[in-house]
Design a protein around this motif. Structure first.
Motif, PDB file in Angstrom:
ATOM      1  N   ASP A   1      -7.422  38.471 -35.066  1.00 59.33           N
ATOM      2  CA  ASP A   1      -8.011  38.137 -36.612  1.00 59.33           C
ATOM      3  C   ASP A   1      -7.779  36.868 -36.961  1.00 59.33           C
ATOM      4  OD1 ASP A   1      -5.132  37.774 -37.416  1.00 59.33           O
ATOM      5  OD2 ASP A   1      -4.900  39.767 -38.372  1.00 59.33           O
ATOM      6  N   GLY A   2      -8.039  36.490 -38.121  1.00 59.75           N
ATOM      7  CA  GLY A   2      -8.118  35.032 -38.472  1.00 59.75           C
ATOM      8  C   GLY A   2      -6.657  34.444 -38.609  1.00 59.75           C
ATOM      9  N   GLN A   3      -5.538  35.245 -38.573  1.00 66.68           N
ATOM     10  CA  GLN A   3      -4.364  34.605 -38.591  1.00 66.68           C
ATOM     11  C   GLN A   3      -3.690  34.431 -37.122  1.00 66.68           C
ATOM     12  OE1 GLN A   3      -5.419  36.669 -41.485  1.00 66.68           O
ATOM     13  NE2 GLN A   3      -5.724  34.462 -42.168  1.00 66.68           N
ATOM     14  N   GLY A   4      -4.205  35.153 -36.258  1.00 71.62           N
ATOM     15  CA  GLY A   4      -3.835  34.956 -34.764  1.00 71.62           C
ATOM     16  C   GLY A   4      -3.300  36.359 -34.393  1.00 71.62           C
ATOM     17  N   ALA A   5      -3.189  37.325 -35.085  1.00 70.95           N
ATOM     18  CA  ALA A   5      -2.780  38.624 -34.893  1.00 70.95           C
ATOM     19  C   ALA A   5      -3.671  39.453 -33.907  1.00 70.95           C
ATOM     20  CB  ALA A   5      -2.307  39.696 -36.137  1.00 70.95           C
ATOM     21  N   ILE A   6      -3.169  40.150 -33.021  1.00 72.82           N
ATOM     22  CA  ILE A   6      -3.999  40.738 -31.907  1.00 72.82           C
ATOM     23  C   ILE A   6      -4.164  42.073 -32.605  1.00 72.82           C
ATOM     24  CG2 ILE A   6      -3.888  41.702 -29.740  1.00 72.82           C
ATOM     25  CD1 ILE A   6      -1.724  39.784 -28.798  1.00 72.82           C
ATOM     26  N   LEU A   7      -5.495  42.341 -32.611  1.00 69.11           N
ATOM     27  CA  LEU A   7      -6.149  43.818 -33.098  1.00 69.11           C
ATOM     28  C   LEU A   7      -6.236  44.616 -31.996  1.00 69.11           C
ATOM     29  CD1 LEU A   7      -8.836  42.011 -35.629  1.00 69.11           C
ATOM     30  CD2 LEU A   7      -6.251  43.078 -36.240  1.00 69.11           C
ATOM     31  N   ASP A   8      -6.798  44.393 -30.933  1.00 66.04           N
ATOM     32  CA  ASP A   8      -7.146  45.191 -29.703  1.00 66.04           C
ATOM     33  C   ASP A   8      -6.882  44.323 -28.513  1.00 66.04           C
ATOM     34  OD1 ASP A   8      -8.351  47.684 -30.606  1.00 66.04           O
ATOM     35  OD2 ASP A   8      -9.856  46.544 -31.476  1.00 66.04           O
ATOM     36  N   LYS A   9      -6.587  44.979 -27.303  1.00 71.14           N
ATOM     37  CA  LYS A   9      -6.342  44.472 -26.240  1.00 71.14           C
ATOM     38  C   LYS A   9      -6.809  45.257 -25.080  1.00 71.14           C
ATOM     39  CE  LYS A   9      -2.764  42.987 -22.778  1.00 71.14           C
ATOM     40  NZ  LYS A   9      -1.012  42.901 -22.861  1.00 71.14           N
ATOM     41  N   ILE A  10      -7.721  44.705 -24.028  1.00 69.24           N
ATOM     42  CA  ILE A  10      -8.115  45.471 -23.057  1.00 69.24           C
ATOM     43  C   ILE A  10      -7.789  44.676 -21.606  1.00 69.24           C
ATOM     44  CG2 ILE A  10     -10.453  46.552 -21.837  1.00 69.24           C
ATOM     45  CD1 ILE A  10     -11.687  46.062 -24.432  1.00 69.24           C
ATOM     46  N   SER A  11      -6.947  45.461 -20.861  1.00 66.94           N
ATOM     47  CA  SER A  11      -6.498  44.841 -19.483  1.00 66.94           C
ATOM     48  C   SER A  11      -7.399  45.653 -18.241  1.00 66.94           C
ATOM     49  CB  SER A  11      -5.179  45.241 -19.005  1.00 66.94           C
ATOM     50  OG  SER A  11      -4.474  44.353 -20.026  1.00 66.94           O
ATOM     51  N   THR A  12      -8.245  44.786 -17.640  1.00 69.57           N
ATOM     52  CA  THR A  12      -8.898  45.073 -16.535  1.00 69.57           C
ATOM     53  C   THR A  12      -8.445  44.382 -15.188  1.00 69.57           C
ATOM     54  OG1 THR A  12     -10.805  43.646 -16.177  1.00 69.57           O
ATOM     55  CG2 THR A  12     -10.593  45.419 -17.955  1.00 69.57           C
TER      56      THR A  12
ATOM     57  N   GLU B   1      -1.889  26.017 -18.853  1.00 67.54           N
ATOM     58  CA  GLU B   1      -1.548  25.225 -19.937  1.00 67.54           C
ATOM     59  C   GLU B   1      -1.796  25.744 -21.495  1.00 67.54           C
ATOM     60  OE1 GLU B   1      -4.152  25.234 -17.870  1.00 67.54           O
ATOM     61  OE2 GLU B   1      -5.484  26.175 -19.543  1.00 67.54           O
ATOM     62  N   THR B   2      -2.621  26.807 -21.540  1.00 65.33           N
ATOM     63  CA  THR B   2      -2.987  27.744 -22.769  1.00 65.33           C
ATOM     64  C   THR B   2      -1.547  28.409 -22.561  1.00 65.33           C
ATOM     65  OG1 THR B   2      -5.443  27.847 -21.948  1.00 65.33           O
ATOM     66  CG2 THR B   2      -4.665  29.453 -23.685  1.00 65.33           C
ATOM     67  N   GLN B   3      -0.726  29.120 -21.866  1.00 64.85           N
ATOM     68  CA  GLN B   3       0.332  29.878 -21.947  1.00 64.85           C
ATOM     69  C   GLN B   3       1.356  28.886 -22.742  1.00 64.85           C
ATOM     70  OE1 GLN B   3       0.245  31.479 -17.912  1.00 64.85           O
ATOM     71  NE2 GLN B   3       1.439  33.039 -18.969  1.00 64.85           N
ATOM     72  N   ILE B   4       1.317  27.613 -22.196  1.00 67.42           N
ATOM     73  CA  ILE B   4       2.577  26.874 -22.751  1.00 67.42           C
ATOM     74  C   ILE B   4       2.328  26.665 -24.045  1.00 67.42           C
ATOM     75  CG2 ILE B   4       3.677  24.455 -22.603  1.00 67.42           C
ATOM     76  CD1 ILE B   4       3.326  25.125 -19.395  1.00 67.42           C
ATOM     77  N   ILE B   5       1.028  26.170 -24.554  1.00 75.03           N
ATOM     78  CA  ILE B   5       0.473  25.804 -25.601  1.00 75.03           C
ATOM     79  C   ILE B   5       0.884  26.993 -26.775  1.00 75.03           C
ATOM     80  CG2 ILE B   5      -1.390  25.328 -27.295  1.00 75.03           C
ATOM     81  CD1 ILE B   5      -2.302  23.549 -25.100  1.00 75.03           C
ATOM     82  N   GLY B   6       0.537  28.187 -26.357  1.00 73.48           N
ATOM     83  CA  GLY B   6       0.760  29.391 -27.094  1.00 73.48           C
ATOM     84  C   GLY B   6       2.366  29.335 -27.327  1.00 73.48           C
ATOM     85  N   GLU B   7       3.129  29.383 -26.189  1.00 80.90           N
ATOM     86  CA  GLU B   7       4.707  29.517 -26.197  1.00 80.90           C
ATOM     87  C   GLU B   7       5.359  28.487 -27.255  1.00 80.90           C
ATOM     88  OE1 GLU B   7       5.849  31.894 -24.163  1.00 80.90           O
ATOM     89  OE2 GLU B   7       8.138  31.505 -24.822  1.00 80.90           O
TER      90      GLU B   7
ATOM     91  N   PRO C   1      13.984  33.666 -21.448  1.00 80.84           N
ATOM     92  CA  PRO C   1      12.721  34.188 -21.169  1.00 80.84           C
ATOM     93  C   PRO C   1      11.830  34.031 -22.152  1.00 80.84           C
ATOM     94  CG  PRO C   1      14.264  35.864 -21.783  1.00 80.84           C
ATOM     95  CD  PRO C   1      15.164  34.529 -21.901  1.00 80.84           C
ATOM     96  N   GLY C   2      10.563  34.075 -21.859  1.00 76.00           N
ATOM     97  CA  GLY C   2       9.396  33.822 -22.625  1.00 76.00           C
ATOM     98  C   GLY C   2       9.151  35.082 -23.585  1.00 76.00           C
ATOM     99  N   THR C   3       7.777  34.973 -24.282  1.00 77.32           N
ATOM    100  CA  THR C   3       7.152  35.905 -25.033  1.00 77.32           C
ATOM    101  C   THR C   3       6.175  36.525 -24.369  1.00 77.32           C
ATOM    102  OG1 THR C   3       5.640  34.567 -26.146  1.00 77.32           O
ATOM    103  CG2 THR C   3       8.009  34.511 -27.078  1.00 77.32           C
ATOM    104  N   THR C   4       5.568  37.573 -25.031  1.00 78.39           N
ATOM    105  CA  THR C   4       4.463  38.449 -24.400  1.00 78.39           C
ATOM    106  C   THR C   4       3.338  37.788 -24.917  1.00 78.39           C
ATOM    107  OG1 THR C   4       5.813  40.102 -24.518  1.00 78.39           O
ATOM    108  CG2 THR C   4       3.642  40.882 -24.023  1.00 78.39           C
ATOM    109  N   ASP C   5       2.185  37.576 -24.316  1.00 78.65           N
ATOM    110  CA  ASP C   5       0.798  37.379 -24.869  1.00 78.65           C
ATOM    111  C   ASP C   5       0.994  35.953 -25.410  1.00 78.65           C
ATOM    112  OD1 ASP C   5      -0.286  39.902 -24.170  1.00 78.65           O
ATOM    113  OD2 ASP C   5       0.369  40.555 -25.991  1.00 78.65           O
ATOM    114  N   ALA C   6       1.817  34.924 -24.689  1.00 73.51           N
ATOM    115  CA  ALA C   6       1.600  33.706 -25.258  1.00 73.51           C
ATOM    116  C   ALA C   6       0.297  33.013 -24.968  1.00 73.51           C
ATOM    117  CB  ALA C   6       2.745  33.067 -24.482  1.00 73.51           C
ATOM    118  N   VAL C   7      -0.409  33.456 -24.090  1.00 69.27           N
ATOM    119  CA  VAL C   7      -1.775  33.230 -24.011  1.00 69.27           C
ATOM    120  C   VAL C   7      -2.768  33.115 -24.994  1.00 69.27           C
ATOM    121  CG1 VAL C   7      -2.827  35.134 -22.553  1.00 69.27           C
ATOM    122  CG2 VAL C   7      -3.402  32.692 -21.948  1.00 69.27           C
ATOM    123  N   VAL C   8      -2.667  34.250 -25.866  1.00 70.02           N
ATOM    124  CA  VAL C   8      -3.428  34.473 -27.040  1.00 70.02           C
ATOM    125  C   VAL C   8      -3.081  33.611 -28.181  1.00 70.02           C
ATOM    126  CG1 VAL C   8      -3.984  36.132 -28.693  1.00 70.02           C
ATOM    127  CG2 VAL C   8      -3.336  36.971 -26.292  1.00 70.02           C
ATOM    128  N   ALA C   9      -1.769  33.106 -28.178  1.00 64.12           N
ATOM    129  CA  ALA C   9      -1.387  32.156 -29.282  1.00 64.12           C
ATOM    130  C   ALA C   9      -2.049  30.752 -28.846  1.00 64.12           C
ATOM    131  CB  ALA C   9       0.135  32.198 -29.341  1.00 64.12           C
TER     132      ALA C   9
END
Lengths: 313, 313
Positions: free
Chosen positions: B17-28, B124-130, B287-295
């Protein structure tokens, strides 16, 4: 003397006269992994039948993995320092059903300051032969291979050695890794320039360049940025790994120990690469002789009194 | 925002969403190696159809190997130092046939003092999210994996990084080497004691113990001398290789840099082993967080002005 160099993948049998000269040589692929049902006696009987007499008076001495847990009989490991005399005093004997006696050379072990053991089987005999043939004053011997050995000798005895898994690591990376998938081998001939680039990067002393786990990745990134042709990746990786082994080996030996030069055992293509790599690092090296293992087995048999016995009978 | 973490073996898609919260996730398992005929657009269309509107106003940002030469489109590597701003300024865009625009995050490159390049894509994206999630003051990040990354951050930008082939080397040795043939995995559970023994041997600073090529052989000899059970060889080797990576990584960073602690990205079993290994070496780690890549993707999309655009339309 019947001398057997019986390793993991090959078996070389030699008939040797009383002065140590080779009369006959048979090379087979009957290494211990290739002997069906572990029937080593059958292989031995067939291969050497023409060389033995009825009284089985010709002594038989064998070295290599035939004396390992997976071999014919598990010969012990004896601790360094050890030379021909110590080794000759610890031969194991197999009495075959046909009445022949096969003497097995023991392996050597060395335990480092951390309490971690190292082992060799077969290489000790090559070195004793090399010392005999060349009367080499070298203190340091390198035996390239799947599991390379670096060996230090003092007063005719092996005082230290170390094993490096370079050959196996190189083969695994070529066959199964992401680096292997980058490799294009035009005609399979080595790329000497790329080999030396690998050696040079392995020799960089700056800890900022990391160790082997980091430097390996350079084979990928140099190719990715078109700084290394796909046909040169294999030779580059070879230089990087052999160069890393040389860095580790020289560090193990300590400053100055290799200043008198290094003897590279064997005269294979791989041995020539090691000579080139050592020279490139500024360490003078000499290629070894052929069939040093025979001279080693002859020397050990002599020290064990086996050659006198055969004359007496 | 539609955020895609599209790697070599997996594809994770997120609706945000517009605040960065995860609404849905699909893993394949539709990583780039698993997409038939390289038809990435079909995979993208099918996976995200329900999330897109007719006007394609929802921005789409993707990171990882999808932007590599083997991916959908080869996005550039940009040189360090780089943070969200520099990365956001170098997005590539793919205009799909259905009218969607997919923005690709560039990779990063770093060239060491020897002129050898290193690369990352996705980390790089994971670190920026972290950095965004934890407001971490850490200077040092470790991303364990097939090709582990060590990363140094200053003022929100990645200033240095290095890749270690630890995961791949470990897997190759387990699957294909003489060490792998020694391994017996009772129930596959790690042996913590053996893991720490491997860490300890990797940490020995004495150059007489050699480097990795020599120390690897200890997994064989300790087993041979019954000093290491066959069921513990795998964990011992894991400790030896992770410990060697830590030695190399700390040497790369230089004295004192990791004194403020290290952040380990991810919360996998492997990440937990790295936290244990770093703690055992006396380096505090988190230890790091989950889904840092999304952030990270959300932060980059914001810095690129893509989130404002979607509101405007």
């Amino acid at each position: 003397l019947i001398a057997l160099d019986w390793g993991t993948t090959s078996l070389r049998a030699y008939r040797v006269d009383g002065q140590g000269a080779i009369l006959d040589k048979i090379s087979t692929h009957n290494g211990i992994l290739n002997v069906a049902d572990g029937d080593f006696e059958r292989v031995f009987n067939e291969l050497t039948a023409a060389w033995r007499d009825r009284r089985n008076a010709v002594p038989v001495v064998a070295c290599g993995m035939i004396g390992s847990r997976q071999g014919w009989y598990e010969a012990p490991y004896i601790a360094c320092p050890a030379g021909a005399t110590e080794i000759a005093g610890q031969l194991s004997v197999i009495n075959t059903h046909s009445g022949a006696r096969v003497w097995l050379v023991p392996g050597l072990s060395f335990t480092d300051a951390s309490g971690v053991p190292d082992v060799m089987r077969g290489e000790e005999t090559q070195i004793i032969g090399e010392l005999q043939i060349t009367q080499s004053a070298s203190q340091v011997f390198v035996l390239p291979g799947t599991h390379s050995k670096w060996v230090r000798v003092g007063q005719g005895r092996i005082t230290w050695f170390a094993t490096f898994m370079s050959g196996e690591v190189f083969a695994l990376l070529c066959r199964h890794s992401i680096l292997g998938r980058l490799m294009q081998d035009d005609d399979g001939s080595p790329d000497s320039h790329a080999f030396r680039r690998g050696l040079d990067y392995a020799a960089v002393a700056d800890p900022g360049s990391g160790g082997l786990l980091k430097r390996l990745f350079s084979a990928r990134t140099l190719a990715l940025f078109d700084k290394l042709p796909a046909t040169a990746v294999r030779s580059y990786l070879s230089g990087l790994i052999i160069g890393s082994e040389i860095s580790e080996g020289l560090a193990c030996l300590g400053a100055g120990v290799a200043d008198g030069g290094v003897s590279v055992i064997g005269n294979s293509e791989l041995a020539r690469l090691y000579v080139e790599a050592l020279d490139h690092r500024g360490v003078s090296s000499r290629p070894g002789t052929t069939d040093a293992v025979v001279a080693g087995l002859f020397r050990i048999a002599g020290a064990a009194g086996l050659l006198e016995d055969s004359h007496v009978r």
